[in-house]
Design a protein around this motif. Structure first.
Motif, short mmCIF file in Angstrom:
data_model
loop_
_atom_site.label_atom_id
_atom_site.label_comp_id
_atom_site.label_asym_id
_atom_site.label_seq_id
_atom_site.Cartn_x
_atom_site.Cartn_y
_atom_site.Cartn_z
N LEU B 356 2.64 -2.89 10.18
CA LEU B 356 1.31 -3.48 10.08
C LEU B 356 1.44 -4.73 9.21
CD1 LEU B 356 -1.69 -3.04 10.83
CD2 LEU B 356 -1.94 -1.78 8.68
N VAL B 357 1.06 -5.87 9.76
CA VAL B 357 1.10 -7.10 8.95
C VAL B 357 -0.33 -7.56 8.69
CG1 VAL B 357 3.36 -7.81 9.85
CG2 VAL B 357 1.28 -8.69 10.90
N CYS B 358 -0.50 -8.25 7.57
CA CYS B 358 -1.83 -8.74 7.20
C CYS B 358 -1.66 -10.05 6.44
CB CYS B 358 -2.55 -7.72 6.34
SG CYS B 358 -4.21 -8.25 5.85
N ASN B 359 -2.27 -11.10 6.94
CA ASN B 359 -2.26 -12.41 6.27
C ASN B 359 -0.86 -12.87 5.87
OD1 ASN B 359 -4.96 -11.90 6.50
ND2 ASN B 359 -5.47 -12.26 4.36
N GLY B 360 0.12 -12.58 6.72
CA GLY B 360 1.47 -13.05 6.43
C GLY B 360 2.32 -12.10 5.62
N TYR B 361 1.74 -10.99 5.20
CA TYR B 361 2.48 -9.98 4.44
C TYR B 361 2.74 -8.74 5.29
CZ TYR B 361 0.92 -12.48 0.21
OH TYR B 361 0.67 -13.42 -0.76
N GLU B 362 3.77 -8.01 4.93
CA GLU B 362 3.95 -6.69 5.52
C GLU B 362 3.06 -5.72 4.76
OE1 GLU B 362 8.03 -5.24 5.78
OE2 GLU B 362 7.24 -3.20 5.82
N ALA B 363 2.11 -5.10 5.44
CA ALA B 363 1.17 -4.19 4.77
C ALA B 363 1.59 -2.74 4.90
CB ALA B 363 -0.24 -4.38 5.34
N GLY B 364 2.50 -2.47 5.83
CA GLY B 364 2.93 -1.08 6.00
C GLY B 364 3.84 -0.94 7.18
N GLY B 365 4.40 0.24 7.32
CA GLY B 365 5.27 0.49 8.45
C GLY B 365 5.50 1.98 8.62
N GLY B 366 5.75 2.36 9.86
CA GLY B 366 6.01 3.77 10.13
C GLY B 366 6.66 3.93 11.47
N SER B 367 6.77 5.19 11.89
CA SER B 367 7.42 5.45 13.18
C SER B 367 7.16 6.88 13.61
CB SER B 367 8.94 5.23 13.07
OG SER B 367 9.51 6.17 12.18
N ILE B 368 7.47 7.13 14.87
CA ILE B 368 7.63 8.50 15.32
C ILE B 368 9.02 8.92 14.85
CG2 ILE B 368 7.79 10.01 17.34
CD1 ILE B 368 4.95 8.93 16.70
N ARG B 369 9.11 10.15 14.30
CA ARG B 369 10.38 10.57 13.71
C ARG B 369 11.23 11.35 14.72
NH1 ARG B 369 8.50 7.27 9.74
NH2 ARG B 369 6.64 8.16 8.77
N ALA B 370 12.50 11.36 14.45
CA ALA B 370 13.35 12.33 15.14
C ALA B 370 12.89 13.71 14.69
CB ALA B 370 14.81 12.11 14.74
N HIS B 371 12.68 14.63 15.62
CA HIS B 371 12.32 15.99 15.21
C HIS B 371 13.29 17.00 15.81
CE1 HIS B 371 10.41 16.23 19.14
NE2 HIS B 371 10.32 17.54 18.99
N ASN B 372 14.31 16.50 16.47
CA ASN B 372 15.35 17.44 16.82
C ASN B 372 16.69 16.98 16.28
OD1 ASN B 372 16.85 16.08 18.96
ND2 ASN B 372 14.95 16.28 20.13
N LYS B 373 17.49 17.98 16.04
CA LYS B 373 18.76 17.85 15.36
C LYS B 373 19.67 16.77 15.95
CE LYS B 373 22.42 21.04 14.12
NZ LYS B 373 22.94 22.42 14.13
N GLU B 374 19.79 16.80 17.27
CA GLU B 374 20.76 15.93 17.92
C GLU B 374 20.44 14.45 17.70
OE1 GLU B 374 19.30 18.61 19.37
OE2 GLU B 374 21.10 19.86 19.10
N VAL B 375 19.15 14.12 17.74
CA VAL B 375 18.78 12.70 17.59
C VAL B 375 19.09 12.22 16.17
CG1 VAL B 375 16.86 11.05 17.65
CG2 VAL B 375 17.02 12.84 19.40
N LEU B 376 18.74 13.03 15.16
CA LEU B 376 19.01 12.61 13.78
C LEU B 376 20.52 12.54 13.53
CD1 LEU B 376 17.78 11.81 11.07
CD2 LEU B 376 17.83 14.22 10.40
N GLN B 377 21.24 13.53 14.05
CA GLN B 377 22.70 13.49 13.91
C GLN B 377 23.27 12.22 14.52
OE1 GLN B 377 23.54 17.31 15.72
NE2 GLN B 377 24.43 18.12 13.81
N ALA B 378 22.77 11.87 15.71
CA ALA B 378 23.30 10.70 16.41
C ALA B 378 23.05 9.43 15.60
CB ALA B 378 22.66 10.58 17.80
N THR B 379 21.89 9.35 14.94
CA THR B 379 21.60 8.17 14.12
C THR B 379 22.70 7.95 13.09
OG1 THR B 379 19.24 8.58 14.38
CG2 THR B 379 19.89 7.11 12.58
N PHE B 380 23.07 9.04 12.41
CA PHE B 380 24.09 8.91 11.37
C PHE B 380 25.48 8.73 11.97
CE2 PHE B 380 20.52 10.27 8.89
CZ PHE B 380 20.71 9.63 7.67
N LYS B 381 25.74 9.36 13.11
CA LYS B 381 27.02 9.16 13.79
C LYS B 381 27.18 7.70 14.17
CE LYS B 381 28.25 13.59 15.73
NZ LYS B 381 27.83 14.52 16.77
N ASN B 382 26.07 7.12 14.66
CA ASN B 382 26.13 5.70 15.05
C ASN B 382 26.37 4.79 13.85
OD1 ASN B 382 25.79 6.43 17.70
ND2 ASN B 382 23.56 6.11 17.69
#
Lengths: 470, 470
Positions: B356-382
């Protein structure tokens, strides 16, 4: 298909809905499988033809099905959705649960602390824990609402701060920019809130996190949360009345029952004579069963006491053999100020302190503060501090008292304790989402732990060769 | 005589009132002295016959006097109490102000940072600072109110916790019970909030204090406050819509003006092409003058990037030359999950991140999270982690993903920044009561400072012989 909450479906008989939640229970009857599906709003029975082999208990599942009215004889009056059930047409496992490391079939109190905290993300699924944590959220918001209505301003104070005299040991935080120097974590926002009175806010509050390196007991972690509050241009009774009103409104807002609409007031002397303690329980046995909250105030405590030589912190804080009973920033009562300034009859001086007790526990405490230089100086002089030591300890407060600091006073209410009493629990850990274990380990995460030597280098620190310390 | 607020007295013409507050200005005309008295509700002119010698500017005083209507020609339309004045019959100095170490006659911006923060209890008396801090309080309460209305639960997470992967350096806290071991202060409640989704709360928020040992910039301290929020059973758009709604309601509640009723959405690629940056300002010059807030969303960021070799934290976090752009706990977008799991085309993988940006600043940020093991593992493997390293870093998260963790996502909004924008300020320090100085010193208090060698002993630590570190 969008998700609908379980609490909303009784009105949707005849419609097809998609629910998402956890498998609360599962009964496999071969041809039919019964699932109780649970989400944050409730539970509902789902019936599927055939087996649902992969669908283990506590798995997360999306279920699509028809909302059907149950036959009269099958209606379950004990749950809000007991008049209907879901005939499953389709389901999708969103996250499969393997064998659970701790059981969720009980209230959890028979399980050891370590596994409960290690798997806290499971432990919190218990109905009791869900209720406790939600009660905490609602109670604190009820407090906030009342405080805002009374024109209090919510102000955050720093976590990285300086060591202050609060009667316990500080946690310290090494500085990377100034290796060999340390911040301290706040034992309470005592001095900041007083400085906010100097700043002219007049009415401050904060739901404040306090952190103290105290010897651990079964029911005490290093962190606690307090409603921290301060008011300007007040006398003792003003603060007591305000706090009593706020507390009553918030407790009633979450369905708590009070023994007394007006909290009785005892002097410290009366309390000792009548109950043998300044933390007493005014409830009758009948009231204890009904979950009643019996509040009372205790006033007229002595300001000073002789140092307890077995208490290292007390010994360190005093150089005269006398130390404060409650708070060195308090003002003595008006009629004792002369003695206080002259350092006479220290055992006779009464402080403006008021403690709030509830059901045998200390629920909070506060006082009217010293707001002029001489009174605060005298407090430390009476504890044997030299002028230089006073300047070093509280010099910034003395300076603030020379630029227009109003008379002020406040209180700190222990919120963990109050929520514990409200929830009918007997351990603080039952009302904290991720409490610390009795041995000082962080729930779920394994802290404290080793850090990389490179970081210690940057902080200018070295770990001493281990002695057998405890 | 009980105190009355200045804002209440215009209705009390002809009555005698007792006011308490600060001497805002004083004009000594010999036979008559004019005082502007200030309390939290406003200012009023007081007239006393004779001199008020001891009553210096910024002293705290109790004034008793008669409320008199002013003659028509003397009415001051610029202040709410301009139709009356107080004829002083009695006054009492409650705390006398000596010479002030910093001036309060200006907006303070011309004064150096060090004196402003050293005497913050004075600096905060400025009308501008009072407004900013009160705005912060009201904005945060407006956010909370909206969140409660949407069934979010306010849950506190620990301050003493374990080091986690958040892309910055941790502050560490030595343990006395386990000398040589350390807690870490939280860089954010990222993992705890995800575990609360595992626990079934479904909708969590916290006004969370985050502490990071980052290199200081003029406008960045070590502490910041974020609205931390997480929701279960949601997709990217659900979180974005909820956050947008909450933000709009709270901003309007404190009188903020929005450029767009619906926040425009840009892809990262579009943002770079159109603005050359993912933090852009959508306001026209006219809107800038009017204090308008122009929000926008940015989506479709790459998940991974090549490590920036000048960034020590990035280098330490990656073993493959690839690191995450935003958050290792995010899920890649659905269509890239296969590549993600197989470690292919890392530069092509888009994350579910939304900023979320506002007036040229970053006001926030987020995401949908990995909620299964394999996806989170792959992130760190990568990122080149071995199985053992993954287990050590996020093993507790992997275990939580095996006992029924719902799909979830959330956001963190930087509240200091948002309040700064709302207040029309350009420095975060103008909206924090006790900010840290640019050199890392705590306002008013002199931390960091030395600690007693005895305490270091107990912690099993030694200070290294000083090198010229910075």
């Amino acid at each position: 298909m969008t998700r609908i909450l379980i609490s909303q479906i009784t009105k949707l008989v005849g419609e097809t809905v998609t629910l998402m939640g956890w498998v609360d229970t599962k009964r496999d009857h071969g041809k039919v499988t019964f699932i109780d599906l649970r989400d944050r709003s409730g539970k509902v029975q789902c019936v599927a033809f055939g087996q649902m082999g992969e669908l283990t208990v506590e798995s997360v599942v999306e279920i699509t099905g028809l909302v059907k009215a149950r036959e009269a004889r099958n209606i379950n009056k004990e749950i809000p959705t007991g008049s209907i059930e879901i005939e499953v047409t389709n389901y999708r496992i969103l996250n499969k649960a393997k064998d659970l490391p701790i059981t969720l079939d009980s209230d959890g109190k028979e399980i050891g602390e370590e596994p409960r905290l290690k798997f806290r993300y499971l432990d919190l699924r218990r109905e009791r824990m869900q209720k406790n944590i939600r009660l905490r959220s609602n109670f604190i918001q009820a407090l906030r609402k009342t405080l805002y209505a009374q024109e209090f301003v919510d102000i955050e104070t720093p976590i990285l701060t300086q060591s202050t005299k609060e009667g316990a040991r500080d946690f310290i935080v090494p500085s990377r920019f100034q290796p060999g120097k340390f911040y301290a974590l706040p034992q309470s926002p005592q001095q900041y809130k007083q400085l906010l009175m100097t700043a002219g806010f007049e009415r401050y509050f904060q739901i404040a996190r306090c952190i103290r390196d105290e010897d651990l007991r079964a029911d005490r972690g290093f962190e606690f949360t307090q409603l921290d509050l301060e008011m300007s241009f007040v006398e003792r009774e003003d603060v007591m009345n305000t706090v009593e009103e706020i507390t009553k409104i918030a407790i009633k807002a979450v369905g708590g029952k009070l023994k007394d609409e007006q909290f009785p007031i005892f002097t410290y002397k009366q309390a000792l004579e009548q109950f043998g303690s300044d933390k007493f329980d005014l409830r009758t046995d009948e009231e204890k069963k009904q979950g009643v909250l019996a509040f009372a105030w205790v006033i007229d405590f002595p300001f000073f006491k002789q140092v307890d030589k077995s208490d290292a912190a007390e010994v360190a804080d005093s150089k005269s053999g006398w130390t404060f009973t409650h708070n060195p920033f308090s003002s003595p009562q008006e009629k004792f100020i002369k003695d206080h300034l002259e350092g006479k009859n220290l055992d006779q001086i009464l402080t403006t302190q008021y403690d709030l007790v509830c059901n045998g526990y200390e629920a909070g405490g506060g006082s009217i503060r010293a707001h002029n230089k001489e009174v605060l100086q005298a407090t430390f002089k009476n504890m044997g501090y030299s002028n230089e030591e006073i300047e070093q300890s509280v010099g910034h407060m003395l300076r603030a008292f020379e630029v227009g600091t109003p008379p002020h006073g406040g209180i700190a209410l222990g919120l963990d304790r109050l929520v514990m009493i409200l929830a009918g629990e007997t351990s603080l850990k039952e009302v904290i989402a991720f409490p610390m274990s009795s041995s000082g380990r962080t729930a779920v995460m394994g802290a404290p732990s080793d850090v990389e030597p490179g970081l210690l280098d940057e902080l200018g620190l070295e770990i001493k060769k281990q002695k057998n310390q405890k």
